[in-house]
Write a protein that holds these residues in place. Sequence first.
Motif, PDB file in Angstrom:
ATOM      1  N   CYS A 256     -11.414 -47.094  47.575  1.00 16.14           N
ATOM      2  CA  CYS A 256     -10.599 -48.146  46.157  1.00 16.14           C
ATOM      3  C   CYS A 256     -11.528 -47.352  44.861  1.00 16.14           C
ATOM      4  O   CYS A 256     -10.443 -46.970  44.291  1.00 16.14           O
ATOM      5  CB  CYS A 256     -11.677 -49.243  46.968  1.00 16.14           C
ATOM      6  SG  CYS A 256     -10.919 -50.427  48.228  1.00 16.14           S
ATOM      7  N   ALA A 257     -12.668 -46.375  44.475  1.00 16.42           N
ATOM      8  CA  ALA A 257     -13.126 -46.278  43.704  1.00 16.42           C
ATOM      9  C   ALA A 257     -12.108 -45.064  43.252  1.00 16.42           C
ATOM     10  O   ALA A 257     -12.078 -44.474  42.080  1.00 16.42           O
ATOM     11  CB  ALA A 257     -13.916 -45.757  43.146  1.00 16.42           C
ATOM     12  N   SER A 258     -11.422 -43.792  44.600  1.00  9.87           N
ATOM     13  CA  SER A 258     -11.407 -42.620  44.074  1.00  9.87           C
ATOM     14  C   SER A 258      -9.310 -42.952  44.588  1.00  9.87           C
ATOM     15  O   SER A 258      -8.863 -42.060  43.652  1.00  9.87           O
ATOM     16  CB  SER A 258     -11.394 -42.153  45.767  1.00  9.87           C
ATOM     17  OG  SER A 258     -10.840 -42.915  46.483  1.00  9.87           O
ATOM     18  N   ILE A 259      -8.364 -43.710  44.865  1.00 11.17           N
ATOM     19  CA  ILE A 259      -7.307 -43.809  45.056  1.00 11.17           C
ATOM     20  C   ILE A 259      -6.969 -44.307  43.118  1.00 11.17           C
ATOM     21  O   ILE A 259      -6.610 -45.593  43.567  1.00 11.17           O
ATOM     22  CB  ILE A 259      -6.537 -44.140  46.129  1.00 11.17           C
ATOM     23  CG1 ILE A 259      -7.384 -43.794  47.339  1.00 11.17           C
ATOM     24  CG2 ILE A 259      -5.515 -44.138  46.343  1.00 11.17           C
ATOM     25  CD1 ILE A 259      -7.281 -42.492  47.661  1.00 11.17           C
ATOM     26  N   GLY A 260      -5.919 -43.248  43.143  1.00 16.51           N
ATOM     27  CA  GLY A 260      -4.956 -43.980  41.346  1.00 16.51           C
ATOM     28  C   GLY A 260      -4.329 -45.149  41.509  1.00 16.51           C
ATOM     29  O   GLY A 260      -4.603 -46.179  40.412  1.00 16.51           O
ATOM     30  N   ILE A 261      -3.515 -45.839  42.896  1.00 17.79           N
ATOM     31  CA  ILE A 261      -2.664 -46.860  42.586  1.00 17.79           C
ATOM     32  C   ILE A 261      -3.652 -48.167  42.723  1.00 17.79           C
ATOM     33  O   ILE A 261      -3.720 -49.312  42.083  1.00 17.79           O
ATOM     34  CB  ILE A 261      -1.697 -46.999  43.232  1.00 17.79           C
ATOM     35  CG1 ILE A 261      -1.178 -48.378  42.947  1.00 17.79           C
ATOM     36  CG2 ILE A 261      -2.376 -46.955  45.057  1.00 17.79           C
ATOM     37  CD1 ILE A 261       0.557 -48.161  43.756  1.00 17.79           C
ATOM     38  N   LEU A 262      -5.053 -47.429  43.845  1.00 20.15           N
ATOM     39  CA  LEU A 262      -6.005 -48.834  43.336  1.00 20.15           C
ATOM     40  C   LEU A 262      -6.544 -49.070  42.447  1.00 20.15           C
ATOM     41  O   LEU A 262      -7.494 -50.227  42.186  1.00 20.15           O
ATOM     42  CB  LEU A 262      -6.861 -48.185  44.702  1.00 20.15           C
ATOM     43  CG  LEU A 262      -6.116 -48.591  46.295  1.00 20.15           C
ATOM     44  CD1 LEU A 262      -6.904 -48.028  46.691  1.00 20.15           C
ATOM     45  CD2 LEU A 262      -5.200 -49.841  46.765  1.00 20.15           C
ATOM     46  N   GLN A 263      -7.283 -48.084  41.761  1.00 21.79           N
ATOM     47  CA  GLN A 263      -7.853 -48.393  40.420  1.00 21.79           C
ATOM     48  C   GLN A 263      -7.483 -48.676  39.385  1.00 21.79           C
ATOM     49  O   GLN A 263      -7.807 -50.357  39.247  1.00 21.79           O
ATOM     50  CB  GLN A 263      -8.051 -47.024  40.503  1.00 21.79           C
ATOM     51  CG  GLN A 263      -8.930 -45.516  41.034  1.00 21.79           C
ATOM     52  CD  GLN A 263      -9.118 -44.114  40.040  1.00 21.79           C
ATOM     53  OE1 GLN A 263      -8.293 -44.013  40.048  1.00 21.79           O
ATOM     54  NE2 GLN A 263     -10.854 -43.859  39.833  1.00 21.79           N
ATOM     55  N   ARG A 264      -5.841 -48.624  39.321  1.00 20.78           N
ATOM     56  CA  ARG A 264      -4.943 -49.338  38.506  1.00 20.78           C
ATOM     57  C   ARG A 264      -4.956 -50.703  38.755  1.00 20.78           C
ATOM     58  O   ARG A 264      -4.670 -51.880  37.849  1.00 20.78           O
ATOM     59  CB  ARG A 264      -4.473 -48.539  38.488  1.00 20.78           C
ATOM     60  CG  ARG A 264      -2.900 -48.630  37.011  1.00 20.78           C
ATOM     61  CD  ARG A 264      -1.739 -48.057  36.950  1.00 20.78           C
ATOM     62  NE  ARG A 264      -1.231 -49.321  35.759  1.00 20.78           N
ATOM     63  CZ  ARG A 264       0.063 -47.900  35.130  1.00 20.78           C
ATOM     64  NH1 ARG A 264       0.140 -46.341  35.505  1.00 20.78           N
ATOM     65  NH2 ARG A 264       1.039 -48.251  34.152  1.00 20.78           N
ATOM     66  N   ILE A 265      -4.743 -51.136  39.763  1.00 22.77           N
ATOM     67  CA  ILE A 265      -4.291 -52.338  40.327  1.00 22.77           C
ATOM     68  C   ILE A 265      -5.467 -53.247  40.078  1.00 22.77           C
ATOM     69  O   ILE A 265      -5.774 -54.601  39.501  1.00 22.77           O
ATOM     70  CB  ILE A 265      -4.160 -52.505  41.587  1.00 22.77           C
ATOM     71  CG1 ILE A 265      -2.450 -52.121  41.265  1.00 22.77           C
ATOM     72  CG2 ILE A 265      -3.871 -54.375  41.568  1.00 22.77           C
ATOM     73  CD1 ILE A 265      -1.541 -52.135  43.367  1.00 22.77           C
ATOM     74  N   ASN A 266      -6.702 -53.107  40.376  1.00 28.51           N
ATOM     75  CA  ASN A 266      -7.967 -53.314  40.219  1.00 28.51           C
ATOM     76  C   ASN A 266      -8.853 -53.213  39.159  1.00 28.51           C
ATOM     77  O   ASN A 266      -8.988 -54.688  38.214  1.00 28.51           O
ATOM     78  CB  ASN A 266      -9.314 -52.551  40.402  1.00 28.51           C
ATOM     79  CG  ASN A 266     -10.693 -53.061  40.738  1.00 28.51           C
ATOM     80  OD1 ASN A 266     -10.620 -54.277  40.886  1.00 28.51           O
ATOM     81  ND2 ASN A 266     -11.695 -52.666  40.602  1.00 28.51           N
ATOM     82  N   ARG A 267      -8.171 -52.472  37.760  1.00 29.87           N
ATOM     83  CA  ARG A 267      -8.908 -52.525  36.608  1.00 29.87           C
ATOM     84  C   ARG A 267      -7.301 -53.838  35.998  1.00 29.87           C
ATOM     85  O   ARG A 267      -7.982 -54.006  34.920  1.00 29.87           O
ATOM     86  CB  ARG A 267      -8.672 -51.129  35.744  1.00 29.87           C
ATOM     87  CG  ARG A 267      -8.895 -50.436  34.136  1.00 29.87           C
ATOM     88  CD  ARG A 267      -8.317 -48.901  33.872  1.00 29.87           C
ATOM     89  NE  ARG A 267      -7.183 -49.281  33.467  1.00 29.87           N
ATOM     90  CZ  ARG A 267      -6.239 -47.810  34.394  1.00 29.87           C
ATOM     91  NH1 ARG A 267      -7.526 -47.343  34.877  1.00 29.87           N
ATOM     92  NH2 ARG A 267      -5.449 -48.185  33.988  1.00 29.87           N
ATOM     93  N   GLU A 268      -6.345 -53.706  36.140  1.00 31.83           N
ATOM     94  CA  GLU A 268      -5.444 -54.535  35.722  1.00 31.83           C
ATOM     95  C   GLU A 268      -5.538 -56.042  36.245  1.00 31.83           C
ATOM     96  O   GLU A 268      -4.996 -56.962  34.974  1.00 31.83           O
ATOM     97  CB  GLU A 268      -3.910 -53.799  36.253  1.00 31.83           C
ATOM     98  CG  GLU A 268      -3.581 -52.595  35.476  1.00 31.83           C
ATOM     99  CD  GLU A 268      -3.575 -52.596  33.431  1.00 31.83           C
ATOM    100  OE1 GLU A 268      -3.217 -53.550  33.173  1.00 31.83           O
ATOM    101  OE2 GLU A 268      -4.143 -51.621  33.347  1.00 31.83           O
TER     102      GLU A 268
END
Length: 304
Positions: A256-268
């Motif tokens: 979860c911490a390494s995949i760009g789209i997952l990071q971005r959705i998590n952050r937002e």
Amino acid sequence: MLPASIQVLQRGWLSSNGILLAGREGVTLVDSGYGDHAPQTLALLDHALAGRPLARLVNTHCHSDHIGGNRAVQARHGCRTTIPAGEAPLIDAWDEEALILGFADQRAERFGYDDTLAAGEVVRMGEHEWQAIAAPAHDPHALMFWSPEERVLIAGDALWEDGFGVIFPALFGDTHALAQTRATLDTIARLAPRAVIPGHGAAFDRVVPALERAYGRLEGFERDLSRHARHAVKVMIVFALLQKRRMPIATLPAYCASIGILQRINREFLGLTPEAMAAWLVEDLVRARAVAQEDGDLVPLIAA
Ligand SMILES: [Zn+2]
């Protein structure tokens, strides 16, 4: 439900359906599945073509599960390849983020194309003329294909029998994306198709109830966009599992911490630690019977 000249090569959820349209000017294939399934795609095609040449490959939109077999199909058949006009700059640049490829831990072999289709244009595929119709916002550049003669719609991921594709632009700050999705559903409702051939799942003729389900879902997302963000993360994880077949649960936080789209959705939208995100995903996906736990691994319970 469908004319005999149209054949749907129905796949699961890793590979989109392939739609074969046969006519005097040759056979056209719409969408080519996921790259890992390319050998299966070629075998399905060989069987369906039964010795006829494949004249043309057309894509509804350029996501991994619709274009993944393009390169292999081109290599085998040397067919003319047509993509939606809006996708051309992304394919030219092979933009792995905009195409939701490496950014989402998805892959497709790079391919070239011969021409493009824009909304409003008419294309002959098989025995019929098909109108290209804009279908944002799962993909902002996606097209649907409509045969007024047969009243059949090739919908891609704009409408399935139960739902529609993740509205990615809405998760990346496009404030018009939900309204565009609603407008696309309105377009389908106005066309009033006799049958819809979706990007995933069987062709269906109970179009009104499918639209009602789609509007219902969209209303939920309109009320609370974070609901769509949670849905999207789950879809991305299940897709990754379909491709990998299994994943050790212990590695899920790091994933979860390494995949760009997952990071971005998590952050937002979510604001979770990787551990909390992984724990939530396992609990929710197991409860929804989308995945199972097996010897410390997550395995998908739906068909690849
Ligand atoms: Zn898609």
